[in-house]
Enzyme design. Structure first.
Site, PDB file in Angstrom:
ATOM      1  N   LYS A 111       7.534  62.472   1.528  1.00 21.56           N
ATOM      2  CA  LYS A 111       7.893  62.712   0.128  1.00 21.56           C
ATOM      3  C   LYS A 111       6.649  63.331  -0.508  1.00 21.56           C
ATOM      4  CE  LYS A 111       8.891  59.690  -3.846  1.00 21.56           C
ATOM      5  NZ  LYS A 111       7.499  59.550  -4.316  1.00 21.56           N
ATOM      6  N   GLY A 197      11.617  60.136 -14.929  1.00 19.46           N
ATOM      7  CA  GLY A 197      12.125  59.912 -16.267  1.00 19.46           C
ATOM      8  C   GLY A 197      13.535  59.368 -16.352  1.00 19.46           C
ATOM      9  N   ASN A 218      11.883  54.746 -10.036  1.00 15.44           N
ATOM     10  CA  ASN A 218      10.723  53.921  -9.734  1.00 15.44           C
ATOM     11  C   ASN A 218      10.355  53.049 -10.934  1.00 15.44           C
ATOM     12  OD1 ASN A 218       8.293  52.792  -8.902  1.00 15.44           O
ATOM     13  ND2 ASN A 218       7.542  54.662  -7.947  1.00 15.44           N
TER      14      ASN A 218
END
Length: 255
Positions: A111, A197, A218
């Site tokens: 990632k 966000g 997250n």
């Protein structure tokens, strides 16, 4: 983790396969912010995730979990391991982090984040770093702001999927520019994950309704008063949004 063990809201067909490892759940949770291995286990289970993400903090300035504690608590063999360079603030740090993860844990799915000091993705450095990691045999999932040209370049380079920023990380603003996000998704044929966000289940639904293949959350879960409850809420939100998209009910753009 199979669809059978994860729950009825996880698809029976994988949406992404990486080195023979299949991803079924369309919700991915980052775990860099946790300090309690039991809580990591609980939120991953509540969210029906099939991915476990780990990293190195090159600066050693942040709290971290011991892999030995996670192995005892989480059941890591049930998950597809993915590395992340989310703490990297330069191409060089991203490459160093990825190489250390491969050397230490054999992780070859990355990632990829290369962020500016303002914690925003740096598209130019990301494209360069992705090419280098691909040459070294990694599967790469890069993080970019919405930009069709960059997305096409990363797909042509051989990236397995794209991660497109909805709004600044941890901002909880949802998708700031829906037209730009949808244009970026439309420019490529590889799977697209929306992240950054997404602070509420409604925002996760919106991301899926716009046509995302998956979402990554997250901070919203990690900072919630009851992380496992929000993780489960996000799980159902992603499923609901995907059901709508599968019926051709793509959301009309706002604005």
């Amino acid at each position: 983790m199979s669809a059978a063990t994860a729950g009825p809201d996880v698809g029976t067909e994988p949406w992404l396969c990486l080195r023979g490892r299949a991803l079924y759940s369309r919700l991915i949770l980052g775990i860099e912010q946790y300090t309690d291995p039991k809580l990591v286990a609980d939120v991953l289970r509540a969210a029906a995730c099939d991915v476990f993400i780990t990293t190195f903090d090159l600066e050693q300035a942040r709290p971290s979990l011991l892999m030995s504690d996670l192995e005892q608590t989480v059941g890591l063999n049930d998950y597809v391991w993915i590395g992340t360079t989310s703490f990297a603030r330069s191409r060089q740090d991203a490459l160093l982090t990825a190489r250390r993860l491969k050397q230490s844990y054999g992780i070859d799915i990355m990632k990829l984040d290369v962020r500016t000091p303002a914690n925003l993705p740096d598209n130019a450095q990301t494209v360069t770093a992705a090419a280098e990691l691909l040459d070294e045999g990694f599967e790469v999932l890069p993080f970019i702001p919405p930009d069709p040209q960059t997305a096409v370049a990363l797909e042509k380079a051989g990236c397995a999927a794209l991660r497109v920023m909805a709004s600044p990380v941890a901002s909880a603003r949802g998708i700031s520019d829906e037209r730009a996000v949808r244009a970026t998704m439309a420019a490529v044929s590889i799977p697209v994950i929306i992240e950054g966000g997404l602070g509420t289940p409604a925002q996760a639904v919106r991301a899926m309704e716009l046509g995302a293949d998956a979402v990554l959350v997250n901070s919203a879960v990690a900072r919630a008063a009851r992380p496992t409850v929000l993780a489960e809420s996000m799980r159902h939100a992603v499923y609901a949004g995907r059901l709508a998209a599968d019926q051709g009910l793509l959301a009309p753009l706002v604005g």
